[in-house]
Write an enzyme that holds these catalytic residues in place. Structure first.
Site, PDB file in Angstrom:
ATOM      1  CG  HIS A 120      -1.868   1.052   1.401  1.00 37.49           C
ATOM      2  ND1 HIS A 120      -1.529   2.328   1.797  1.00 37.49           N
ATOM      3  CD2 HIS A 120      -3.202   1.065   1.216  1.00 37.49           C
ATOM      4  CE1 HIS A 120      -2.625   3.065   1.863  1.00 37.49           C
ATOM      5  NE2 HIS A 120      -3.649   2.341   1.506  1.00 37.49           N
ATOM      6  CG  ASP A 167       0.504  -2.252   6.165  1.00 37.06           C
ATOM      7  OD1 ASP A 167       0.471  -1.617   5.090  1.00 37.06           O
ATOM      8  OD2 ASP A 167      -0.496  -2.381   6.895  1.00 37.06           O
ATOM      9  CD  GLN A 215      -7.278  -4.014   4.319  1.00 32.82           C
ATOM     10  OE1 GLN A 215      -8.227  -4.718   4.636  1.00 32.82           O
ATOM     11  NE2 GLN A 215      -7.415  -2.748   3.998  1.00 32.82           N
ATOM     12  CE  LYS A 222      -7.591   0.258   6.472  1.00 29.47           C
ATOM     13  NZ  LYS A 222      -8.050   0.644   5.178  1.00 29.47           N
ATOM     14  CB  CYS A 254      -3.723   3.421  -1.527  1.00 28.56           C
ATOM     15  SG  CYS A 254      -4.783   4.819  -1.295  1.00 28.56           S
TER      16      CYS A 254
HETATM   17  C1  LIG Z   1      -2.525  -2.599   3.685  1.00 27.79           C
HETATM   18  C2  LIG Z   1      -2.823  -1.185   4.119  1.00 27.79           C
HETATM   19  N1  LIG Z   1      -1.831  -0.443   4.662  1.00 27.79           N
HETATM   20  C3  LIG Z   1      -2.048   0.828   5.084  1.00 27.79           C
HETATM   21  C4  LIG Z   1      -3.294   1.412   4.958  1.00 27.79           C
HETATM   22  C5  LIG Z   1      -3.490   2.830   5.452  1.00 27.79           C
HETATM   23  O1  LIG Z   1      -4.353   2.793   6.563  1.00 27.79           O
HETATM   24  P1  LIG Z   1      -4.860   4.196   7.159  1.00 27.79           P
HETATM   25  O2  LIG Z   1      -3.643   4.899   7.678  1.00 27.79           O
HETATM   26  O3  LIG Z   1      -5.841   3.814   8.265  1.00 27.79           O
HETATM   27  O4  LIG Z   1      -5.520   4.915   6.019  1.00 27.79           O
HETATM   28  C6  LIG Z   1      -4.351   0.681   4.384  1.00 27.79           C
HETATM   29  C7  LIG Z   1      -5.715   1.336   4.203  1.00 27.79           C
HETATM   30  N2  LIG Z   1      -6.405   0.788   3.056  1.00 27.79           N
HETATM   31  C8  LIG Z   1      -7.462   1.389   2.503  1.00 27.79           C
HETATM   32  C9  LIG Z   1      -8.033   2.565   2.802  1.00 27.79           C
HETATM   33  O5  LIG Z   1      -9.112   2.710   1.941  1.00 27.79           O
HETATM   34  N3  LIG Z   1      -9.199   1.637   1.099  1.00 27.79           N
HETATM   35  C10 LIG Z   1      -8.194   0.789   1.433  1.00 27.79           C
HETATM   36  O6  LIG Z   1      -7.970  -0.285   0.891  1.00 27.79           O
HETATM   37  C11 LIG Z   1      -4.113  -0.643   3.965  1.00 27.79           C
HETATM   38  O7  LIG Z   1      -5.094  -1.392   3.422  1.00 27.79           O
END
Ligand SMILES: Cc1ncc(COP(=O)(O)O)c(CNc2co[nH]c2=O)c1O
Length: 406
Positions: free
Chosen positions: A123, A200, A203, A226, A364
């Protein structure tokens, strides 16, 4: 008989009763953010209604109550990850800030020519912070490729390590492909080269049990939103020995012990990395989400999601012109797909008109899209409150889109 009573679980999530465009909401965008159980909503309301005060150093009852609740949430996060100590649990805004913190504070000590290994599955939150660090320090980024099925090309991993390797930073579960990476194997490979590992976990945490001591990783990042918790709160787990040696990420109140214009001394762990007034309610909400999950039969939830993934994969595979992107052997309940002749954004609109919420775009993860030669995919991502009926509605809508647009 189902050990998982999805109807009972759905009653915990008020928003799932919604209708959208006159249809019952089928929320299939959980990889973007999950919905929140009543217990989390109640925890947020209760905090602001009964306990709201600023935390730490308070000398009045409410400040004490807020501090106790805030630090209890930290203990819940420690328990959830099976970290050795709450000193290893840093509250951040989310996975993105967690990785930026490690890149800035741990990576700040890297020298020109030092190397960080990433993968082609990452990501942007686990790519761009390292590019910003590269601009500042001249480090070198090495990228582990992925296979056509959307798995990491592990054969290429040994060749990426060098005497200059300072970190392996890798996604536990891909948000674009659903792939569950063999993180214990990855950590073991890095350990053999004495290289620390950041995982990371954005997910992974809603689907899998995570034990950072069993994984033997050095950093683990996830976001509350999440995990059926609020947005704006997340957790960075850091091995105490590493956090202890890292300089502060941001300066201000909370993270200091003494301040003078001549010299400032810093607070101990984990507060040294928590400058300013924290998201107190968010942390309490996250703690409540963790307790909600802990009260569920997580094995039954995981098995239910895997059955839902198998059913959805079977249904979508039968839709003419539809191609599933990412066919790893180990996946969470997430399916990225494309359909000949129908752009994912048009697909998303057609599905939305029928009350079906999916995500369309690059998620992303542009390098993943580039690898597959695609501008975008549609993505249906399930949680333990989705149902086979919702999958049936999705498949019917895809058939309709095919007949109308392709
Ligand atoms: C694998 C992964 N890493 C990092 C992030 C960043 O997380 P955040 O800091 O809470 O934004 C996401 C968010 N993924 C997604 C956010 O919206 N659609 C998605 O798939 C993710 O899916």
């Amino acid at each position: 008989p189902d050990a998982w009573d999805v109807a009972a679980v759905r009653r915990d999530f008020p928003i799932l009763e919604r209708r959208v465009h006159g249809h019952p909401l089928a929320y299939l965008d959980n990889a973007a953010t999950t919905q929140k159980p009543q217990a989390v909503l109640d925890a947020l309301d209760h905090y602001y209604r009964h306990d709201n005060a600023n935390v730490h150093r308070g000398v009045h009852a409410l400040a004490e109550r807020a501090t106790v609740a805030f630090e209890a949430a930290r203990e819940s996060a420690r328990r959830f990850l099976n970290a050795g100590s709450t000193r290893e649990i840093v509250f951040v805004r989310g996975t993105t800030e967690a990785i930026n913190l490690v890149a800035s504070s741990f990576g700040g000590g890297f020298a020109e020519g030092d190397e960080v290994i990433l993968t082609a599955m990452e990501h942007h939150a686990n790519i761009v912070p390292w590019q910003l660090l590269r601009e500042r320090t001249g480090i070198v980024l090495r990228v582990l490729p992925i296979t056509p099925d959307g798995e990491l090309d592990l054969d290429a991993l040994p060749g990426l390590f060098s005497p200059r390797t300072r970190l392996l930073s890798v996604v536990h579960v891909s948000n674009a492909l659903g792939t569950i990476n063999p993180v214990r194997e990855l950590v073991a490979a890095a350990r053999a080269h004495d290289v620390p590992v950041l995982l990371d976990g954005a997910q992974a945490v809603p689907h899998l049990r995570v034990d950072v001591q069993a994984l033997d990783c050095d950093f683990y990042a996830f976001s509350g939103h999440k995990l059926f918790g609020p947005t704006g709160i997340g957790v960075l787990y850091g091995r105490e020995r590493l956090l202890e040696a890292m300089p502060p990420y941001q300066g201000g109140g909370e993270m200091i012990r003494t301040v003078s214009f001549e010299q400032t001394t810093y607070a101990g762990l984990p507060h040294r990395f928590e400058a300013g007034t924290p998201d107190i309610a968010g942390a309490i909400g996250l703690g409540r989400a963790i307790e909600y999950l802990e009260a569920l039969d997580r094995d039954a939830a995981e098995a239910y999601e895997q059955r839902l993934l198998a059913y959805a994969t079977e249904c979508l595979t039968q839709v003419p012109g539809l191609r599933i992107i990412g066919q790893a052997r180990d996946k969470v309940a997430l399916i990225s797909f494309v359909m000949d002749g129908v752009h994912p954004h048009d697909m998303g609109t057609i599905l939305d008109r029928r009350g079906l919420a999916v995500r369309a775009g690059h998620h992303c993860a542009m390098p993943v899209m580039t690898w597959y030669g695609l501008p975008a995919t549609s993505r249906a991502s399930m949680a333990f409150y989705n149902t086979p009926e919702e999958i049936d509605r999705l498949a019917a809508a895809l058939q309709y889109a095919r007949e109308m647009l392709a």
